[in-house]
Design an enzyme around this catalytic site. Structure first.
Site, mmCIF file in Angstrom:
data_model
loop_
_atom_site.group_PDB
_atom_site.id
_atom_site.type_symbol
_atom_site.label_atom_id
_atom_site.label_comp_id
_atom_site.label_asym_id
_atom_site.label_seq_id
_atom_site.Cartn_x
_atom_site.Cartn_y
_atom_site.Cartn_z
ATOM 1 N N SER A 235 0.827 -1.220 0.000
ATOM 2 C CA SER A 235 0.000 0.000 0.000
ATOM 3 C C SER A 235 0.859 1.267 0.000
ATOM 4 O O SER A 235 0.613 2.186 -0.792
ATOM 5 C CB SER A 235 -0.968 0.004 1.186
ATOM 6 N N HIS B 127 5.495 -12.790 7.627
ATOM 7 C CA HIS B 127 5.725 -11.403 7.215
ATOM 8 C C HIS B 127 6.921 -11.345 6.275
ATOM 9 O O HIS B 127 7.844 -12.155 6.397
ATOM 10 C CB HIS B 127 5.993 -10.506 8.433
HETATM 11 N N1 CMX Z 1 0.791 -19.719 6.156
HETATM 12 C C1 CMX Z 1 1.213 -20.645 5.255
HETATM 13 N N2 CMX Z 1 2.252 -20.469 4.436
HETATM 14 C C2 CMX Z 1 2.929 -19.320 4.557
HETATM 15 C C3 CMX Z 1 2.579 -18.315 5.481
HETATM 16 C C4 CMX Z 1 1.453 -18.560 6.301
HETATM 17 N N3 CMX Z 1 1.001 -17.649 7.163
HETATM 18 N N4 CMX Z 1 3.437 -17.298 5.369
HETATM 19 C C5 CMX Z 1 4.283 -17.630 4.386
HETATM 20 N N5 CMX Z 1 3.977 -18.838 3.879
HETATM 21 C C6 CMX Z 1 4.587 -19.537 2.755
HETATM 22 C C7 CMX Z 1 4.474 -18.659 1.516
HETATM 23 O O1 CMX Z 1 3.192 -18.785 0.909
HETATM 24 C C8 CMX Z 1 5.595 -19.172 0.683
HETATM 25 O O2 CMX Z 1 5.172 -20.382 0.094
HETATM 26 P P1 CMX Z 1 5.705 -20.831 -1.379
HETATM 27 O O3 CMX Z 1 7.177 -21.004 -1.218
HETATM 28 O O4 CMX Z 1 4.968 -22.083 -1.643
HETATM 29 O O5 CMX Z 1 5.360 -19.715 -2.304
HETATM 30 C C9 CMX Z 1 6.669 -19.504 1.706
HETATM 31 O O6 CMX Z 1 5.976 -19.650 2.959
HETATM 32 C C10 CMX Z 1 7.719 -18.420 1.870
HETATM 33 O O7 CMX Z 1 7.066 -17.196 2.128
HETATM 34 P P2 CMX Z 1 7.787 -16.057 2.997
HETATM 35 O O8 CMX Z 1 9.047 -15.673 2.271
HETATM 36 O O9 CMX Z 1 7.920 -16.487 4.405
HETATM 37 O O10 CMX Z 1 6.700 -14.903 2.968
HETATM 38 P P3 CMX Z 1 6.504 -13.757 1.891
HETATM 39 O O11 CMX Z 1 7.459 -12.649 2.212
HETATM 40 O O12 CMX Z 1 6.522 -14.278 0.493
HETATM 41 O O13 CMX Z 1 5.009 -13.310 2.184
HETATM 42 C C11 CMX Z 1 3.185 -12.806 3.611
HETATM 43 C C12 CMX Z 1 4.683 -12.615 3.360
HETATM 44 C C13 CMX Z 1 2.742 -11.905 4.727
HETATM 45 C C14 CMX Z 1 2.421 -12.442 2.332
HETATM 46 C C15 CMX Z 1 2.936 -14.301 3.986
HETATM 47 O O14 CMX Z 1 3.602 -14.595 5.200
HETATM 48 C C16 CMX Z 1 1.470 -14.655 4.099
HETATM 49 O O15 CMX Z 1 0.839 -14.977 3.093
HETATM 50 N N6 CMX Z 1 0.881 -14.570 5.357
HETATM 51 C C17 CMX Z 1 -0.535 -14.773 5.553
HETATM 52 C C18 CMX Z 1 -1.318 -13.530 5.122
HETATM 53 C C19 CMX Z 1 -1.077 -12.387 6.099
HETATM 54 O O16 CMX Z 1 -1.153 -12.537 7.302
HETATM 55 N N7 CMX Z 1 -0.834 -11.189 5.540
HETATM 56 C C20 CMX Z 1 -0.728 -9.964 6.335
HETATM 57 C C21 CMX Z 1 0.690 -9.421 6.452
HETATM 58 C C22 CMX Z 1 0.712 -8.115 7.203
HETATM 59 C C23 CMX Z 1 0.027 -7.040 6.415
HETATM 60 O O17 CMX Z 1 0.527 -6.652 5.360
HETATM 61 O O18 CMX Z 1 -1.054 -6.597 6.810
#
Ligand code: CMX
Length: 426
Positions: free
Chosen positions: A233, A309
């Site tokens: 955002s 995160h």
């Molecule tokens: N549950 C399951 N799997 C998860 C996860 C979770 N909460 N968080 C990360 N992963 C997975 C990712 O989907 C990714 O999978 P692939 O390798 O299959 O693509 C892997 O772990 C590595 O991801 P990462 O490097 O740890 O996380 P990213 O930086 O790519 O993404 C985020 C960060 C927040 C999008 C991710 O942790 C997520 O989807 N969390 C759940 C949604 C969420 O809570 N979002 C809110 C964040 C805060 C905000 O912006 O408001």
């Protein structure tokens, strides 16, 4: 006492000189490298943006102008806006003058609510909020001044004017979204004697005999205000603003990004998850039941909302602040208790699952349970609170960027063929 405009007038020349000489003397020095994985992977970890309003430390979380957010939870959101914009907290007189200024600008033109009322009944509240902001664009002083021919070093003045106008009106627009979208009856007038967050709470129309709902909203508005400049955002807002699209365009665009389930919408998704757990197990689950539900979710290919995160690697201090609030105000609430048990159960599972780099809760994991406790059960609305708060940071960034004459954003793209050739891939 110095008004926000006086303070900015005082500090902007020094800021400009500082940045100008930094670029002049050290502009060619490298601060980051980019790998192939980063180019495909959302530029994670690439240092290519500046944020002086706040930074996110992987271990400590959000730091606003060198102050950890955990030390700011007793402040008002408008104090935080002053801090974000100037690097100082306002004294009592300055705060009062800012509050008066916001109150004087708070009336929302009726055409905004006409548009919101005309939207389909099943519109998402975030689509309504972002539309409301976009409709207000006709009020932009920046655009009018630009049309008249404004000098570049004056840009920050109408950027500040637009920021104050938008922030002043945002609580009423957001409360209007709630009341119109969920058929809550007439709109509720603001009370000029209340602070910015207190007024927002009042205009929602939630019964609040203890005053704790208003306290929750103020805490909410403080905790979500900013998270440096690379999140979806803030970054979107920055990019749109860099084209000199005015603040209304930029904030509306940024909040469209906030509406994604991997970003701000996670708070809605999180409450959905908790309610589904409670429904399946007839109330607060046992540890074993929650483990089963969490594994089922992961095995079906879904993420656990509110966990993980892109930058943080420890429990988000904003989650802790909400959890402390819940422990004080509603420790026996089933929804809150479920969130609390998740905090024990989910991290070890995510570690065992082995994918998420951060297995701990982020800001979105617990905020919804508290809103739900106070009877604000329409969880599709929750991201709107996040949006109203995040607008504080977006406005501060916009004023900063226009004061420094930051140019249009335009990184270079490369193709897969070029990448292969460059790294010697087959
Ligand atoms: N549950 C399951 N799997 C998860 C996860 C979770 N909460 N968080 C990360 N992963 C997975 C990712 O989907 C990714 O999978 P692939 O390798 O299959 O693509 C892997 O772990 C590595 O991801 P990462 O490097 O740890 O996380 P990213 O930086 O790519 O993404 C985020 C960060 C927040 C999008 C991710 O942790 C997520 O989807 N969390 C759940 C949604 C969420 O809570 N979002 C809110 C964040 C805060 C905000 O912006 O408001």
């Amino acid at each position: 006492m110095a008004t926000l405009k006086e303070k900015l007038t005082e500090i902007i020349p020094g800021l400009r000189n500082d940045v100008k000489s930094l670029i002049k003397e050290h502009g060619n020095k490298q601060i980051s490298e980019v790998s192939v994985a980063q180019a495909y992977g959302g530029m994670r970890g690439v240092k290519g943006l500046v944020s002086d309003t706040s930074l996110v430390d992987p271990e400590k979380g959000l730091i606003i102008r060198d102050i950890p957010v955990s030390e700011l939870t007793e402040k008002l959101p408008e104090e935080i806006f002053y801090l974000l914009s100037t690097a100082e907290l306002p004294d009592a007189d300055t705060l009062k003058s800012l509050q008066n200024d916001l109150a004087e600008r708070s009336e929302v033109p009726s055409y905004v609510f006409d548009v919101l009322r005309a939207m389909p009944k099943d519109s998402h509240p975030m689509a309504m909020l972002d539309t409301g902001i976009l409709v207000l664009e006709r009020e932009s002083v920046f655009r009018k001044r630009y049309d008249e021919g404004m000098k570049r070093d004056e840009y920050w003045v109408p950027a500040l004017e637009d920021s104050l106008q938008l922030l002043a009106k945002l609580p009423a627009v957001a409360a209007g979204v709630y009341r119109i979208r969920f058929d809550k009856g007439d709109l509720i007038d603001s009370d000029p004697n209340l602070d910015w967050g207190g007024n927002y709470a009042r205009m929602l129309g939630i019964e609040d005999p203890s005053g704790e709902f208003a306290n929750l909203i103020k805490l909410y508005l403080v905790l979500h205000c900013d998270h440096e400049s690379g999140n979806v955002s803030a970054h979107t807002c920055h990019v749109v603003g860099s084209a000199l699209s005015d603040l209304y365009y930029a904030v509306s665009a940024g909040l469209n990004g906030l509406a994604g389930p991997l970003h701000g919408l996670a708070n809605q998704e999180c409450l959905k998850f908790v309610l589904a757990v409670n429904e399946k197990y007839g109330g607060v689950p046992t540890t074993e039941q929650l483990k089963e539900f969490t594994w089922d979710t992961l095995n079906s290919g879904k993420v656990i909302p509110g966990y993980g995160h892109a930058v943080l690697r420890k429990t988000d201090p904003r989650f802790i602040a909400f959890n402390d609030f819940g422990k004080r105000v509603c420790p026996d609430d089933d929804v809150f208790k479920t969130v609390d048990i998740m905090y024990e159960v989910v991290p070890p599972i995510l570690i065992e699952h082995g994918k998420a780099k951060n297995p701990y809760p982020n800001v979105d994991a617990g905020s919804g349970a508290l809103l739900y406790h106070f009877g604000l059960t329409e969880f599709q609305y929750y991201t709107v609170f996040f949006g109203v708060s995040r607008a504080l940071g977006m406005c501060a960034h916009n004023i900063y960027n226009r004061s420094l004459g930051i140019p249009i954003t335009r990184p270079k793209s490369v193709g897969t063929k070029w990448l292969k050739k460059t790294v010697g891939a087959a």
